[in-house]
Motif scaffolding. Structure first.
Motif, PDB file in Angstrom:
ATOM      1  N   MET A   1       1.066-101.125 -11.044  1.00 60.71           N
ATOM      2  CA  MET A   1       1.247-102.565 -10.867  1.00 60.71           C
ATOM      3  C   MET A   1       2.270-103.111 -11.853  1.00 60.71           C
ATOM      4  SD  MET A   1       0.570-105.706 -12.398  1.00 60.71           S
ATOM      5  CE  MET A   1      -0.749-105.317 -13.551  1.00 60.71           C
ATOM      6  N   ALA A   2       2.135-102.724 -13.116  1.00 62.42           N
ATOM      7  CA  ALA A   2       3.062-103.208 -14.137  1.00 62.42           C
ATOM      8  C   ALA A   2       4.485-102.768 -13.822  1.00 62.42           C
ATOM      9  CB  ALA A   2       2.630-102.707 -15.514  1.00 62.42           C
ATOM     10  N   ASP A   3       4.641-101.507 -13.456  1.00 61.82           N
ATOM     11  CA  ASP A   3       5.974-100.975 -13.170  1.00 61.82           C
ATOM     12  C   ASP A   3       6.595-101.646 -11.953  1.00 61.82           C
ATOM     13  OD1 ASP A   3       8.065 -98.886 -13.689  1.00 61.82           O
ATOM     14  OD2 ASP A   3       7.494 -98.290 -11.665  1.00 61.82           O
ATOM     15  N   ARG A   4       5.811-101.805 -10.891  1.00 58.50           N
ATOM     16  CA  ARG A   4       6.331-102.431  -9.673  1.00 58.50           C
ATOM     17  C   ARG A   4       6.714-103.884  -9.934  1.00 58.50           C
ATOM     18  NH1 ARG A   4       2.337-101.433  -6.685  1.00 58.50           N
ATOM     19  NH2 ARG A   4       1.239-103.406  -6.968  1.00 58.50           N
ATOM     20  N   THR A   5       5.878-104.603 -10.669  1.00 57.65           N
ATOM     21  CA  THR A   5       6.148-106.018 -10.929  1.00 57.65           C
ATOM     22  C   THR A   5       7.390-106.192 -11.796  1.00 57.65           C
ATOM     23  OG1 THR A   5       3.774-106.482 -10.794  1.00 57.65           O
ATOM     24  CG2 THR A   5       5.170-108.160 -11.811  1.00 57.65           C
ATOM     25  N   ILE A   6       7.475-105.418 -12.863  1.00 62.45           N
ATOM     26  CA  ILE A   6       8.643-105.520 -13.739  1.00 62.45           C
ATOM     27  C   ILE A   6       9.895-105.076 -12.995  1.00 62.45           C
ATOM     28  CG2 ILE A   6       9.683-104.711 -15.895  1.00 62.45           C
ATOM     29  CD1 ILE A   6       6.778-104.308 -16.925  1.00 62.45           C
ATOM     30  N   GLY A   7       9.768-104.077 -12.140  1.00 58.44           N
ATOM     31  CA  GLY A   7      10.909-103.622 -11.354  1.00 58.44           C
ATOM     32  C   GLY A   7      11.433-104.703 -10.423  1.00 58.44           C
ATOM     33  N   GLU A   8      10.534-105.419  -9.751  1.00 53.94           N
ATOM     34  CA  GLU A   8      10.952-106.497  -8.853  1.00 53.94           C
ATOM     35  C   GLU A   8      11.615-107.633  -9.629  1.00 53.94           C
ATOM     36  OE1 GLU A   8       7.303-107.400  -6.907  1.00 53.94           O
ATOM     37  OE2 GLU A   8       7.573-105.879  -5.344  1.00 53.94           O
ATOM     38  N   LEU A   9      11.096-107.925 -10.806  1.00 53.38           N
ATOM     39  CA  LEU A   9      11.703-108.963 -11.635  1.00 53.38           C
ATOM     40  C   LEU A   9      13.084-108.535 -12.121  1.00 53.38           C
ATOM     41  CD1 LEU A   9       8.579-110.066 -13.703  1.00 53.38           C
ATOM     42  CD2 LEU A   9       9.752-111.377 -11.921  1.00 53.38           C
ATOM     43  N   HIS A  10      13.223-107.267 -12.423  1.00 52.62           N
ATOM     44  CA  HIS A  10      14.523-106.752 -12.862  1.00 52.62           C
ATOM     45  C   HIS A  10      15.553-106.864 -11.743  1.00 52.62           C
ATOM     46  CE1 HIS A  10      17.224-103.209 -14.076  1.00 52.62           C
ATOM     47  NE2 HIS A  10      17.519-104.212 -14.864  1.00 52.62           N
ATOM     48  N   LEU A  11      15.163-106.545 -10.527  1.00 49.34           N
ATOM     49  CA  LEU A  11      16.078-106.667  -9.391  1.00 49.34           C
ATOM     50  C   LEU A  11      16.507-108.116  -9.192  1.00 49.34           C
ATOM     51  CD1 LEU A  11      14.406-104.251  -6.800  1.00 49.34           C
ATOM     52  CD2 LEU A  11      16.559-103.893  -8.023  1.00 49.34           C
ATOM     53  N   LEU A  12      15.552-109.036  -9.275  1.00 45.84           N
ATOM     54  CA  LEU A  12      15.885-110.443  -9.099  1.00 45.84           C
ATOM     55  C   LEU A  12      16.753-110.933 -10.248  1.00 45.84           C
ATOM     56  CD1 LEU A  12      15.689-113.054  -7.574  1.00 45.84           C
ATOM     57  CD2 LEU A  12      13.470-113.485  -8.657  1.00 45.84           C
ATOM     58  N   ARG A  13      16.465-110.481 -11.451  1.00 46.69           N
ATOM     59  CA  ARG A  13      17.293-110.863 -12.595  1.00 46.69           C
ATOM     60  C   ARG A  13      18.744-110.453 -12.379  1.00 46.69           C
ATOM     61  NH1 ARG A  13      20.681-108.573 -15.904  1.00 46.69           N
ATOM     62  NH2 ARG A  13      20.899-109.477 -17.960  1.00 46.69           N
ATOM     63  N   ASN A  14      18.964-109.263 -11.817  1.00 47.32           N
ATOM     64  CA  ASN A  14      20.332-108.807 -11.560  1.00 47.32           C
ATOM     65  C   ASN A  14      21.024-109.690 -10.527  1.00 47.32           C
ATOM     66  OD1 ASN A  14      20.035-106.786 -13.426  1.00 47.32           O
ATOM     67  ND2 ASN A  14      19.639-105.175 -11.924  1.00 47.32           N
ATOM     68  N   ARG A  15      20.298-110.132  -9.511  1.00 44.08           N
ATOM     69  CA  ARG A  15      20.884-111.040  -8.527  1.00 44.08           C
ATOM     70  C   ARG A  15      21.266-112.361  -9.189  1.00 44.08           C
ATOM     71  NH1 ARG A  15      21.003-110.079  -3.257  1.00 44.08           N
ATOM     72  NH2 ARG A  15      21.255-112.323  -2.868  1.00 44.08           N
ATOM     73  N   VAL A  16      20.386-112.872 -10.011  1.00 44.19           N
ATOM     74  CA  VAL A  16      20.666-114.130 -10.699  1.00 44.19           C
ATOM     75  C   VAL A  16      21.875-113.977 -11.614  1.00 44.19           C
ATOM     76  CG1 VAL A  16      19.776-115.759 -12.405  1.00 44.19           C
ATOM     77  CG2 VAL A  16      18.302-114.985 -10.548  1.00 44.19           C
ATOM     78  N   ALA A  17      21.934-112.858 -12.340  1.00 46.98           N
ATOM     79  CA  ALA A  17      23.036-112.638 -13.278  1.00 46.98           C
ATOM     80  C   ALA A  17      24.378-112.561 -12.579  1.00 46.98           C
ATOM     81  CB  ALA A  17      22.784-111.361 -14.079  1.00 46.98           C
ATOM     82  N   HIS A  18      24.389-112.174 -11.297  1.00 47.86           N
ATOM     83  CA  HIS A  18      25.626-112.090 -10.533  1.00 47.86           C
ATOM     84  C   HIS A  18      25.829-113.307  -9.630  1.00 47.86           C
ATOM     85  CE1 HIS A  18      25.234-107.855 -11.795  1.00 47.86           C
ATOM     86  NE2 HIS A  18      26.547-107.869 -11.744  1.00 47.86           N
ATOM     87  N   HIS A  19      25.043-114.375  -9.885  1.00 44.90           N
ATOM     88  CA  HIS A  19      25.205-115.662  -9.198  1.00 44.90           C
ATOM     89  C   HIS A  19      25.041-115.520  -7.688  1.00 44.90           C
ATOM     90  CE1 HIS A  19      26.795-116.475 -13.145  1.00 44.90           C
ATOM     91  NE2 HIS A  19      27.823-115.677 -12.933  1.00 44.90           N
ATOM     92  N   GLU A  20      24.090-114.701  -7.275  1.00 43.10           N
ATOM     93  CA  GLU A  20      23.852-114.473  -5.853  1.00 43.10           C
ATOM     94  C   GLU A  20      22.904-115.526  -5.287  1.00 43.10           C
ATOM     95  OE1 GLU A  20      25.348-112.216  -3.936  1.00 43.10           O
ATOM     96  OE2 GLU A  20      26.539-111.639  -5.669  1.00 43.10           O
ATOM     97  N   PRO A  21      22.940-115.745  -3.963  1.00 45.92           N
ATOM     98  CA  PRO A  21      22.024-116.719  -3.346  1.00 45.92           C
ATOM     99  C   PRO A  21      20.565-116.286  -3.474  1.00 45.92           C
ATOM    100  CG  PRO A  21      23.829-116.144  -1.854  1.00 45.92           C
ATOM    101  CD  PRO A  21      23.886-115.171  -2.989  1.00 45.92           C
ATOM    102  N   LEU A  22      19.717-117.257  -3.756  1.00 46.08           N
ATOM    103  CA  LEU A  22      18.274-117.012  -3.831  1.00 46.08           C
ATOM    104  C   LEU A  22      17.547-117.692  -2.678  1.00 46.08           C
ATOM    105  CD1 LEU A  22      17.744-117.726  -7.654  1.00 46.08           C
ATOM    106  CD2 LEU A  22      18.464-115.592  -6.559  1.00 46.08           C
ATOM    107  N   LEU A  23      18.297-118.171  -1.698  1.00 46.12           N
ATOM    108  CA  LEU A  23      17.764-119.039  -0.649  1.00 46.12           C
ATOM    109  C   LEU A  23      16.599-118.422   0.112  1.00 46.12           C
ATOM    110  CD1 LEU A  23      21.185-120.322   0.761  1.00 46.12           C
ATOM    111  CD2 LEU A  23      19.715-121.414  -0.952  1.00 46.12           C
ATOM    112  N   ALA A  24      16.660-117.120   0.361  1.00 44.97           N
ATOM    113  CA  ALA A  24      15.632-116.484   1.185  1.00 44.97           C
ATOM    114  C   ALA A  24      14.698-115.606   0.361  1.00 44.97           C
ATOM    115  CB  ALA A  24      16.292-115.653   2.287  1.00 44.97           C
ATOM    116  N   LEU A  25      14.774-115.693  -0.951  1.00 45.69           N
ATOM    117  CA  LEU A  25      13.977-114.823  -1.806  1.00 45.69           C
ATOM    118  C   LEU A  25      12.689-115.515  -2.257  1.00 45.69           C
ATOM    119  CD1 LEU A  25      16.751-113.160  -3.991  1.00 45.69           C
ATOM    120  CD2 LEU A  25      15.685-112.326  -1.895  1.00 45.69           C
ATOM    121  N   PRO A  26      11.630-114.744  -2.538  1.00 41.08           N
ATOM    122  CA  PRO A  26      10.329-115.338  -2.924  1.00 41.08           C
ATOM    123  C   PRO A  26      10.310-115.740  -4.391  1.00 41.08           C
ATOM    124  CG  PRO A  26      10.158-112.949  -2.869  1.00 41.08           C
ATOM    125  CD  PRO A  26      11.552-113.276  -2.398  1.00 41.08           C
TER     126      PRO A  26
END
Length: 236
Positions: free
Chosen positions: A174-199
């Protein structure tokens, strides 16, 4: 951080927007706004505000995570041992060989500690050989801490050390999966990508949940200061 709805631009969203953002970058916002250029621009500004608010929350978690992990590993190693990031025989710097199957079916032995070891060495180089280990810890980004809960490190890090950072019974998966998903989203944010359809709401809840496991009072503080819910409610 401003959580009020994004105000209409003082300038109409003409073709200058594509010269600024590029047609490809503006296209998802135009699609979400059904071709309404002014609303598309408002969505872009909203996206930037949500990104900043999410990064604020994630930054609090990242600092908490690295300090909790360092404390957990340090407390469960011999008192006279070198710090675990510097110890050549420690859980990160020592070779950790695992079998990996390639796409062609071939099995090879790989050192899964190679990349973490390189990240530590680069951080140490940037900080200087005489820098305190706390500075090196602060230099290591979320991508380093994210992989410490991987299945490859279960026996060398989670079982002997990292599980103590969490309440008893916390699942490594659970910890690994959750941190992994946050890391992926962080990378999208860092590259100024759209978050419109993301949870975003779900990922923000994940940040709060991990904070609650590591430092419960931090979760209470984060819930009091976060701007994410108000921004999500104010979507243009």
């Amino acid at each position: 951080m401003n959580s009020r709805p994004t105000r209409a631009s003082a300038v109409s969203a003409g073709t200058w927007v594509e010269r600024w953002l590029s047609p490809a970058r503006f296209a998802p916002y135009l699609a979400a706004a059904q071709g309404d250029r002014d609303r598309a621009l408002a969505l872009y500004e909203w996206n930037a505000q949500v990104s900043a608010a999410f990064m604020h929350n994630l930054a609090h978690l990242e600092v908490c995570l690295r300090n909790a992990y360092d404390a957990a590993v340090t407390a469960t190693r011999p008192a006279d041992a070198l710090h675990w990031l510097d110890d050549p025989h420690g859980p990160i710097r020592a070779p950790l060989l695992r079998t990996k199957r390639l796409t062609n079916g071939t099995r090879v032995r790989v050192d899964v500690n190679r990349k973490p070891r390189e990240l530590v060495e680069r951080a140490r180089h940037r900080c200087g050989a005489s820098a305190p280990v706390g500075k090196v810890i602060a230099e290591l980004q979320l991508g380093f801490w994210r992989y410490l809960t991987s299945s490859a490190h279960e026996k060398t890090l989670w079982v002997p050390h990292l599980h103590t950072a969490f309440p008893a019974g916390t699942s490594r998966v659970m910890a690994d999966r959750t941190i992994g998903e946050l890391h992926l989203l962080r990378n999208r944010v860092a590259h100024h990508e759209p978050l419109l359809a993301l949870p975003i709401a779900a990922r923000s809840a994940d940040v709060a949940r991990l904070c609650a496991l590591l430092v419960p009072e931090l979760c209470q503080h984060l819930n009091a200061v976060t701007q994410v819910p108000a921004l999500l409610a104010a979507r243009p």
